[in-house]
Design a protein around this motif. Structure first.
Motif, PDB file in Angstrom:
ATOM      1  N   THR A 248      20.949  33.318  -4.907  1.00  0.00           N
ATOM      2  CA  THR A 248      21.464  31.960  -5.041  1.00  0.00           C
ATOM      3  C   THR A 248      20.630  30.929  -4.288  1.00  0.00           C
ATOM      4  O   THR A 248      20.314  29.864  -4.841  1.00  0.00           O
ATOM      5  CB  THR A 248      22.939  31.898  -4.591  1.00  0.00           C
TER       6      THR A 248
ATOM      7  N   VAL B 207      25.564  27.045  -2.395  1.00  0.00           N
ATOM      8  CA  VAL B 207      25.390  28.471  -2.110  1.00  0.00           C
ATOM      9  C   VAL B 207      26.693  29.064  -1.575  1.00  0.00           C
ATOM     10  O   VAL B 207      27.127  30.150  -2.002  1.00  0.00           O
ATOM     11  CB  VAL B 207      24.239  28.679  -1.112  1.00  0.00           C
ATOM     12  N   ARG B 208      27.326  28.370  -0.651  1.00  0.00           N
ATOM     13  CA  ARG B 208      28.579  28.870  -0.085  1.00  0.00           C
ATOM     14  C   ARG B 208      29.684  28.918  -1.122  1.00  0.00           C
ATOM     15  O   ARG B 208      30.518  29.842  -1.120  1.00  0.00           O
ATOM     16  CB  ARG B 208      28.993  27.991   1.090  1.00  0.00           C
TER      17      ARG B 208
ATOM     18  N   THR C  76      24.013  38.267  -4.749  1.00  0.00           N
ATOM     19  CA  THR C  76      24.420  36.861  -4.764  1.00  0.00           C
ATOM     20  C   THR C  76      23.837  36.118  -3.575  1.00  0.00           C
ATOM     21  O   THR C  76      23.314  34.999  -3.708  1.00  0.00           O
ATOM     22  CB  THR C  76      25.957  36.760  -4.741  1.00  0.00           C
ATOM     23  N   TRP C  77      23.918  36.730  -2.406  1.00  0.00           N
ATOM     24  CA  TRP C  77      23.376  36.119  -1.184  1.00  0.00           C
ATOM     25  C   TRP C  77      21.860  35.975  -1.273  1.00  0.00           C
ATOM     26  O   TRP C  77      21.284  35.000  -0.778  1.00  0.00           O
ATOM     27  CB  TRP C  77      23.757  36.987   0.013  1.00  0.00           C
ATOM     28  N   TRP C  78      21.185  36.911  -1.927  1.00  0.00           N
ATOM     29  CA  TRP C  78      19.730  36.894  -1.994  1.00  0.00           C
ATOM     30  C   TRP C  78      19.215  35.868  -3.003  1.00  0.00           C
ATOM     31  O   TRP C  78      18.288  35.116  -2.729  1.00  0.00           O
ATOM     32  CB  TRP C  78      19.216  38.288  -2.362  1.00  0.00           C
TER      33      TRP C  78
ATOM     34  N   ARG D 121      23.148  24.008   0.572  1.00  0.00           N
ATOM     35  CA  ARG D 121      23.881  25.093   1.225  1.00  0.00           C
ATOM     36  C   ARG D 121      25.341  25.148   0.801  1.00  0.00           C
ATOM     37  O   ARG D 121      25.927  26.232   0.737  1.00  0.00           O
ATOM     38  CB  ARG D 121      23.788  24.927   2.753  1.00  0.00           C
TER      39      ARG D 121
ATOM     40  N   LEU E  71      28.997  32.044  -3.248  1.00  0.00           N
ATOM     41  CA  LEU E  71      29.335  33.238  -2.467  1.00  0.00           C
ATOM     42  C   LEU E  71      30.849  33.366  -2.300  1.00  0.00           C
ATOM     43  O   LEU E  71      31.413  34.469  -2.444  1.00  0.00           O
ATOM     44  CB  LEU E  71      28.661  33.175  -1.098  1.00  0.00           C
TER      45      LEU E  71
ATOM     46  N   THR F 194      28.764  35.334 -11.043  1.00  0.00           N
ATOM     47  CA  THR F 194      27.678  34.763 -10.251  1.00  0.00           C
ATOM     48  C   THR F 194      26.552  34.252 -11.147  1.00  0.00           C
ATOM     49  O   THR F 194      26.024  33.149 -10.958  1.00  0.00           O
ATOM     50  CB  THR F 194      27.131  35.808  -9.270  1.00  0.00           C
TER      51      THR F 194
ATOM     52  N   PHE G 273      27.492  41.333  -3.635  1.00  0.00           N
ATOM     53  CA  PHE G 273      27.409  40.312  -2.587  1.00  0.00           C
ATOM     54  C   PHE G 273      25.969  40.149  -2.106  1.00  0.00           C
ATOM     55  O   PHE G 273      25.497  39.021  -1.910  1.00  0.00           O
ATOM     56  CB  PHE G 273      28.304  40.683  -1.408  1.00  0.00           C
TER      57      PHE G 273
END
Length: 326
Positions: free
Chosen positions: A51, A61-62, A47-49, A58, A65, A163, A44
């Protein structure tokens, strides 16, 4: 974000990846029961870093995630339901807690576990191994040797591959200049297609193979949309990476490696022909295009042939074991 602006914002931070790998290694060495939690959390975080560094959309990205979290949740739920063999779904649970829609996972798990025990010298009754999936058996055995033999860990790694698969698909959509709505729809379909979610929750080879295919296609799109004949070093570097992807795919599933290799050769041929026929192209550019296409073809063919020559038997028959290859 335009296709031309994307590369300037897609730099990858090796420090974040190194930190995540270090945490996983420490957990694997000192606290095996915590490995699934560490894997899910590290995935996680990565992926958060990463993407947002490939898109400023956004919603995309969501979506990526959300798809990762859903795959982790689905893998966890299916894993524990299969272990207890919950009666309402009991008919869909096969041997050793695996689901009947992923029966090949049983062979991957069992052979990978036996390989791990043989390498560690703890399994004196090592069974015979068929050559068909030997490369993936060794892959699973290597994972089990590092992370432990709980197959949930392999399923969580498949969520990681998911991902990478989505980010590679996103780069293709960016480079093609797709409208925002089309880009979001494409990512949503790739992220939440039922079969892709299902296979990502099981310890099977499909997510890894699909990710390698998507990475190869992403590099091909980059070659044909952004590179020119005045940057031969970059072209050759990316061609070398494509060769490695073809090699890896050929080792996992030979027909996929062959299909990607043929696609690469055909794409280079079309790209080279367009450059050759372009008005005003000098003889130097034409010779350079011919040389790059010839070298690319040779590299891809060598990758396909090399995959046929790899002998996995020494890795699957450790001296301490009594295994034999059928």
């Amino acid at each position: 974000m335009s296709a031309s602006a994307w590369p300037r914002t897609a730099g990858m931070s090796w420090r974040v990846t190194l930190f995540a790998g270090l945490v996983i290694a420490i957990a694997a060495a000192w606290c095996r029961p915590a490995v699934p939690v560490i894997l899910a959390s590290a995935g996680f975080m990565l992926t958060w870093w990463y993407t947002p560094r490939f898109t400023d959309d956004r919603l995309c990205v969501r979506l990526i995630l959300g798809a990762y979290l859903l795959k982790i949740l689905l893998a966890t739920v299916l894993y524990y339901i299969s272990l207890v063999k919950w009666s309402p779904v009991g008919e869909y649970v096969g041997g050793e807690g695996f689901w009947v829609f992923a029966e090949d996972a049983v062979a991957y798990h069992n052979q990978g576990r036996h390989l791990t025990r043989a390498w560690l010298g703890t399994d004196p009754t090592f069974p015979s191994i068929g050559l068909g999936n030997l490369s993936f058996f060794i892959y699973v055995g290597s994972l089990y040797a590092v992370l432990g033999t709980r197959w949930l860990n392999a399923a969580f790694l498949n969520a990681w591959y998911g991902t990478i698969f989505l980010i590679a698909g996103l780069t293709i959509l960016h480079r093609w200049g797709c409208p925002t709505v089309s880009r979001r729809l494409g990512i949503a379909l790739l992220a939440f297609w039922p079969s892709l979610l299902l296979w990502s929750s099981q310890p099977v080879k499909d997510p890894l193979c699909l990710t390698l295919v998507m990475l190869g296609m992403s590099l091909l799109v980059r070659q044909t949309t952004e590179l020119s004949t005045d940057r031969p070093a970059t072209v050759l570097r990316l061609t070398g990476v494509l060769g490695l992807l073809v090699l890896a795919l050929s080792l996992l599933r030979d027909y996929l490696g062959l299909a990607l290799g043929i696609t690469v050769i055909a794409t280079y041929g079309i790209w080279g022909l367009r450059s050759w026929l372009r008005r005003g192209a000098s003889h130097l550019i034409k010779r350079r295009v011919l040389a790059m296409n010839t070298l690319a073809t040779v590299l891809i063919l060598l990758a396909i042939l090399a995959a046929q020559r790899v002998d996995w038997k020494p890795f699957a028959t450790p001296p301490a074991s009594k295994a034999h290859i059928t």
